[in-house]
Design an enzyme around this catalytic site. Structure first.
Site, PDB file in Angstrom:
ATOM      1  N   TRP A   1      -2.965  -2.648  -1.414  1.00 34.71           N
ATOM      2  CA  TRP A   1      -2.645  -4.017  -1.820  1.00 34.71           C
ATOM      3  C   TRP A   1      -3.169  -4.878  -0.676  1.00 34.71           C
ATOM      4  O   TRP A   1      -2.639  -4.847   0.429  1.00 34.71           O
ATOM      5  CB  TRP A   1      -1.146  -4.192  -1.991  1.00 34.71           C
ATOM      6  CG  TRP A   1      -0.749  -5.541  -2.487  1.00 34.71           C
ATOM      7  CD1 TRP A   1      -0.704  -5.950  -3.788  1.00 34.71           C
ATOM      8  CD2 TRP A   1      -0.322  -6.656  -1.698  1.00 34.71           C
ATOM      9  NE1 TRP A   1      -0.286  -7.257  -3.850  1.00 34.71           N
ATOM     10  CE2 TRP A   1      -0.042  -7.724  -2.586  1.00 34.71           C
ATOM     11  CE3 TRP A   1      -0.156  -6.877  -0.333  1.00 34.71           C
ATOM     12  CZ2 TRP A   1       0.401  -8.972  -2.152  1.00 34.71           C
ATOM     13  CZ3 TRP A   1       0.282  -8.123   0.104  1.00 34.71           C
ATOM     14  CH2 TRP A   1       0.553  -9.150  -0.811  1.00 34.71           C
TER      15      TRP A   1
ATOM     16  N   LYS B   1       9.704 -14.061 -14.711  1.00 30.41           N
ATOM     17  CA  LYS B   1       9.070 -13.109 -15.642  1.00 30.41           C
ATOM     18  C   LYS B   1       7.858 -13.769 -16.304  1.00 30.41           C
ATOM     19  O   LYS B   1       6.808 -13.165 -16.455  1.00 30.41           O
ATOM     20  CB  LYS B   1      10.042 -12.624 -16.728  1.00 30.41           C
ATOM     21  CG  LYS B   1      11.161 -11.749 -16.269  1.00 30.41           C
ATOM     22  CD  LYS B   1      10.757 -10.327 -15.952  1.00 30.41           C
ATOM     23  CE  LYS B   1      10.545 -10.085 -14.493  1.00 30.41           C
ATOM     24  NZ  LYS B   1      11.653  -9.965 -13.616  1.00 30.41           N
TER      25      LYS B   1
ATOM     26  N   ASN C   1      -0.596   1.692   6.204  1.00 26.89           N
ATOM     27  CA  ASN C   1       0.199   0.775   5.390  1.00 26.89           C
ATOM     28  C   ASN C   1       0.904  -0.161   6.356  1.00 26.89           C
ATOM     29  O   ASN C   1       1.561   0.302   7.289  1.00 26.89           O
ATOM     30  CB  ASN C   1       1.225   1.572   4.569  1.00 26.89           C
ATOM     31  CG  ASN C   1       2.254   0.683   3.899  1.00 26.89           C
ATOM     32  OD1 ASN C   1       1.958  -0.461   3.571  1.00 26.89           O
ATOM     33  ND2 ASN C   1       3.453   1.201   3.695  1.00 26.89           N
ATOM     34  N   GLY C   2       0.756  -1.464   6.167  1.00 25.41           N
ATOM     35  CA  GLY C   2       1.401  -2.433   7.050  1.00 25.41           C
ATOM     36  C   GLY C   2       0.398  -3.472   7.519  1.00 25.41           C
ATOM     37  O   GLY C   2      -0.674  -3.629   6.927  1.00 25.41           O
TER      38      GLY C   2
ATOM     39  N   GLU D   1       4.984 -14.023 -13.614  1.00 24.39           N
ATOM     40  CA  GLU D   1       4.298 -12.821 -13.129  1.00 24.39           C
ATOM     41  C   GLU D   1       3.643 -12.008 -14.238  1.00 24.39           C
ATOM     42  O   GLU D   1       2.627 -11.361 -13.998  1.00 24.39           O
ATOM     43  CB  GLU D   1       5.207 -11.948 -12.261  1.00 24.39           C
ATOM     44  CG  GLU D   1       6.337 -11.267 -12.961  1.00 24.39           C
ATOM     45  CD  GLU D   1       7.200 -10.423 -12.013  1.00 24.39           C
ATOM     46  OE1 GLU D   1       6.702  -9.902 -11.020  1.00 24.39           O
ATOM     47  OE2 GLU D   1       8.403 -10.290 -12.319  1.00 24.39           O
TER      48      GLU D   1
ATOM     49  N   GLU E   1      15.267 -16.384 -13.270  1.00 24.26           N
ATOM     50  CA  GLU E   1      14.740 -15.037 -13.539  1.00 24.26           C
ATOM     51  C   GLU E   1      13.771 -15.063 -14.730  1.00 24.26           C
ATOM     52  O   GLU E   1      12.705 -14.436 -14.686  1.00 24.26           O
ATOM     53  CB  GLU E   1      15.916 -14.069 -13.784  1.00 24.26           C
ATOM     54  CG  GLU E   1      15.539 -12.686 -14.274  1.00 24.26           C
ATOM     55  CD  GLU E   1      14.559 -11.933 -13.385  1.00 24.26           C
ATOM     56  OE1 GLU E   1      14.270 -12.372 -12.267  1.00 24.26           O
ATOM     57  OE2 GLU E   1      14.048 -10.897 -13.860  1.00 24.26           O
TER      58      GLU E   1
ATOM     59  N   LYS F   1       4.669  -3.442  -6.807  1.00 25.33           N
ATOM     60  CA  LYS F   1       6.087  -3.211  -7.116  1.00 25.33           C
ATOM     61  C   LYS F   1       6.954  -3.274  -5.864  1.00 25.33           C
ATOM     62  O   LYS F   1       8.075  -3.748  -5.900  1.00 25.33           O
ATOM     63  CB  LYS F   1       6.216  -1.831  -7.779  1.00 25.33           C
ATOM     64  CG  LYS F   1       7.613  -1.459  -8.201  1.00 25.33           C
ATOM     65  CD  LYS F   1       7.986  -2.129  -9.496  1.00 25.33           C
ATOM     66  CE  LYS F   1       9.395  -1.836  -9.926  1.00 25.33           C
ATOM     67  NZ  LYS F   1       9.906  -2.916 -10.790  1.00 25.33           N
TER      68      LYS F   1
ATOM     69  N   CYS G   1       0.830  -1.198   0.000  1.00 30.36           N
ATOM     70  CA  CYS G   1       0.000   0.000   0.000  1.00 30.36           C
ATOM     71  C   CYS G   1       0.875   1.264   0.000  1.00 30.36           C
ATOM     72  O   CYS G   1       2.006   1.251   0.447  1.00 30.36           O
ATOM     73  CB  CYS G   1      -0.924   0.106   1.199  1.00 30.36           C
ATOM     74  SG  CYS G   1      -1.808  -1.405   1.549  1.00 30.36           S
TER      75      CYS G   1
ATOM     76  N   ARG H   1       2.779   0.698  -5.475  1.00 31.98           N
ATOM     77  CA  ARG H   1       2.869  -0.012  -4.195  1.00 31.98           C
ATOM     78  C   ARG H   1       1.645  -0.895  -3.948  1.00 31.98           C
ATOM     79  O   ARG H   1       1.605  -1.669  -2.992  1.00 31.98           O
ATOM     80  CB  ARG H   1       2.999   0.994  -3.049  1.00 31.98           C
ATOM     81  CG  ARG H   1       4.187   1.909  -3.170  1.00 31.98           C
ATOM     82  CD  ARG H   1       4.196   2.892  -2.034  1.00 31.98           C
ATOM     83  NE  ARG H   1       4.543   2.240  -0.794  1.00 31.98           N
ATOM     84  CZ  ARG H   1       5.752   2.195  -0.269  1.00 31.98           C
ATOM     85  NH1 ARG H   1       6.749   2.803  -0.870  1.00 31.98           N
ATOM     86  NH2 ARG H   1       5.979   1.574   0.860  1.00 31.98           N
TER      87      ARG H   1
ATOM     88  N   HIS I   1      16.966 -35.652 -11.897  1.00 31.69           N
ATOM     89  CA  HIS I   1      16.696 -36.064 -10.518  1.00 31.69           C
ATOM     90  C   HIS I   1      15.218 -35.939 -10.161  1.00 31.69           C
ATOM     91  O   HIS I   1      14.869 -35.949  -8.984  1.00 31.69           O
ATOM     92  CB  HIS I   1      17.557 -35.246  -9.546  1.00 31.69           C
ATOM     93  CG  HIS I   1      19.019 -35.527  -9.694  1.00 31.69           C
ATOM     94  ND1 HIS I   1      19.588 -36.745  -9.391  1.00 31.69           N
ATOM     95  CD2 HIS I   1      20.038 -34.760 -10.175  1.00 31.69           C
ATOM     96  CE1 HIS I   1      20.881 -36.711  -9.643  1.00 31.69           C
ATOM     97  NE2 HIS I   1      21.178 -35.523 -10.136  1.00 31.69           N
TER      98      HIS I   1
END
Ligand code: M6R
Length: 572
Positions: free
Chosen positions: A66, A456, A92-93, A459, A452, A567, A2, A28, A475
């Protein structure tokens, strides 16, 4: 997560201007938003911030959310208020013990309207100020609340704005005719450069003409202001999405970083290289994409003859023994709570902290003994792209200072050469868009790259993707390979990778080789013009970024703001 933004001003400010500032924090969290003003506006909605609000005010608080506790609904959106509607807050939190506080308040007759942890704050203050003033109630709140919070609060009819924080960031901006206060300075960087950061367990009382900062017991503190210069990115230019723009910015951002490391950042670069050389152990700590970059850091340092390890931030406390260590945090945002938590843990011992962050003045940078900036410029798309390649370049430059042989002079040109492959990648994306699973394999320095690229794909393209060590396929994971299962093989100069790819091919996998080798090895190949292994890591990643982008575009997905993400991940 947030983002919160508030202001108190001698002049009337329009609520749409408040929301414009809030919009800068939308990265955010972007599932819902809301605003409350001293002139009676109380507006909230689900979805992205709309700037249609019209109300003039001297005090406003606002939040872009968020969701953590409670679904994405208008009721759960902030601001929240108490039973009387007079105490208004944004938060926020996470208040970890909110259930306990809520139950106490319910026994006193409080009725709640949302499923959030945040609403308890408003009710807590309604109850508190029956017997004492707001400041005393803030002190009580600090003692009683567990978890993380940055809170803005005002009471209808009062001419004060209150702010208090623990762990989640808060910064005051000093304007000509009043003050701003926000989760980070991007909210008001176009309005002022003079800022004051609040530290943990501190609160601020703001009036239209002054503000004061106190510790949690109510002792007034003196705090100097900082001057900040933030480069704010507003426009997508010719690009349809910030992601594509940011991918294409990589040659310039690489050059900018290299230039700064030779000039402005040279001293800090040498200091960090020295600290690594002289430390008993170097431990990287990071999350997500930044963690994959730090795995490459371990690889490069090993080549320079230095042992180090990389530990994912959310597991740091249980896996790292950081006594006498140099703990090196990598973070684009500089605000990732898992990393901050790990650093706090490290600081309790005898560790020194170094960091590589992209966002200047961020919490992680301010917690560090030594810090370098990754100089990628503001990254708006939730998916990290240019910040990853600059993290790698930064790590390579440090490894070079310590003896690793690498020439980075041509890296910007090499990156540009990837863009010539874009049409081919687009065609590949079309063919892969309906796949449920994609595997990416690499060995050595291509292993972090495989992780990586998989991230990508997950997401941005919403495809299940697994990035893994080529040698590990046999394996277990090989059992999942069927006819035409796509396997993207990162084929650099590592000899063993080709055998691993053949093992997958023998089980029917569709091999898409991403390689800088001259010879033709597989039917379907993307050739990249990387001269060194390190260059291969960067260029292969960029091919992966473009692939994820074009698959998502084919699928019509919200590329810059993928579902459920944000983000800056400021919760544990
Ligand atoms: O800001 P940070 O680099 O600390 O963020 C860490 C992760 O949250 C971040 O890399 C995340 O995985 C990105 N969305 C990946 O594209």
């Amino acid at each position: 997560m947030c983002g919160i933004f508030g202001l108190i001003s001698q002049e009337l400010v329009s609520s749409s201007d408040v929301l414009k500032s809030l919009k800068h924090l939308e990265y955010r969290g972007y599932d819902s938003y809301g605003i409350a003003t001293d002139t009676g506006l109380f507006e909230k909605d689900v979805g992205e911030i709309k700037l249609t609000s019209s109300n003039n005010c001297n005090i406003a608080i606002s939040q872009t959310r968020w969701a953590t506790h409670g679904g994405v609904t208008k009721e759960n959106a902030h601001p929240h208020h108490d039973c009387t509607g007079n105490v208004l807050i944004v938060h926020n939190g996470i208040i970890e013990n909110y259930m306990e506080i809520k139950e106490n308040l319910q026994t006193l007759g409080h009725k709640f309207q949302s499923e959030t942890d945040s609403e308890v704050i408003a009710h807590y203050f309604e109850e508190g100020i029956k017997a004492q003033n707001v400041e005393e109630t803030i002190s009580d709140f600090f003692n009683e609340a567990k978890g993380t919070f940055s809170v803005l609060l005002f009471i209808k009819g009062s001419d004060r704005l209150y702010a208090f924080k623990r762990d989640s960031p808060l910064v005051i901006g000093i304007g000509n005719r009043g003050f701003f206060i926000a989760s980070d300075p991007y909210a008001f960087s176009q309005l002022t450069q003079d800022v004051v950061f609040l530290e943990d367990d501190e609160y601020a009382v703001l009036t239209k003409s002054r503000f004061s900062i106190f510790d949690k017991s109510g002792k007034e503190l003196s705090r100097g202001k900082n001057k900040i210069e933030l480069q704010k990115e507003e426009s997508r230019g010719k690009y349809e999405h910030f992601m594509l723009k940011e991918i294409h910015e990589q040659p310039e951002s690489a050059e900018k970083l290299l230039e700064s490391l030779e000039t402005r950042q040279k001293e800090n670069l040498l200091a960090i290289a020295d600290a690594i050389k002289n430390s008993q152990k170097a431990i990287f700590v990071a999350s997500g994409t930044s963690y994959y970059a730090s795995l490459l850091g371990v690889y490069f340092l090993k080549k320079a003859g230095i042992e180090s390890q990389a530990i994912i931030a959310s597991e740091f406390k249980d896996y790292a023994n950081c006594n006498e260590a140099l703990v090196i945090a990598l973070s684009q945002s500089g605000e990732t709570m898992d990393v901050i938590d790990a650093l706090k843990h490290a600081k309790q011992g005898s560790a020194r902290i170094a960091s590589f962050v992209n966002v200047p003045y961020s919490t992680i940078q301010r917690m560090s003994d030594l810090s370098l900036q990754t100089e990628a410029g503001q990254e708006i798309c939730v998916a990290s792209t240019k910040s990853f390649s600059n993290q790698i370049i930064l790590l390579l430059t440090i490894a070079k200072e310590l003896g690793y042989k690498i020439n980075l002079r041509k890296i910007a040109g090499e990156i540009k050469s990837v863009f010539a492959l874009e049409n081919g990648i687009r065609t590949l994306a079309h063919g892969l868009k309906d796949k449920h699973d994609i595997y990416i394999i690499g060995r050595g320095l291509s292993y972090p790259v495989s992780r990586e690229i998989a991230l990508k794909l997950k997401e941005i393209s919403y495809i299940h993707a697994e990035g893994m060590m080529g040698g590990e396929l046999k394996h277990g994971t090989l059992a999942l390979i069927e006819k035409d299962t796509p396997v993207i093989a990162l084929i650099d100069n590592n000899e063993s990778i080709v055998s691993n790819v053949r093992e997958a091919q023998a089980r029917g996998a569709r091999i898409i080789a991403l390689t800088n080798r001259k010879e033709k090895l597989f039917e379907e190949e993307i050739k990249i013009a990387a001269e060194s292994d390190a260059g291969f890591a960067i260029l292969a990643t960029i091919v992966g970024q473009l692939l994820a982008y074009y698959i998502a575009k084919e699928k019509g997905l919200p590329i810059d703001k993928p579902r459920n993400l944000s983000k800056s991940v400021t919760v544990l």
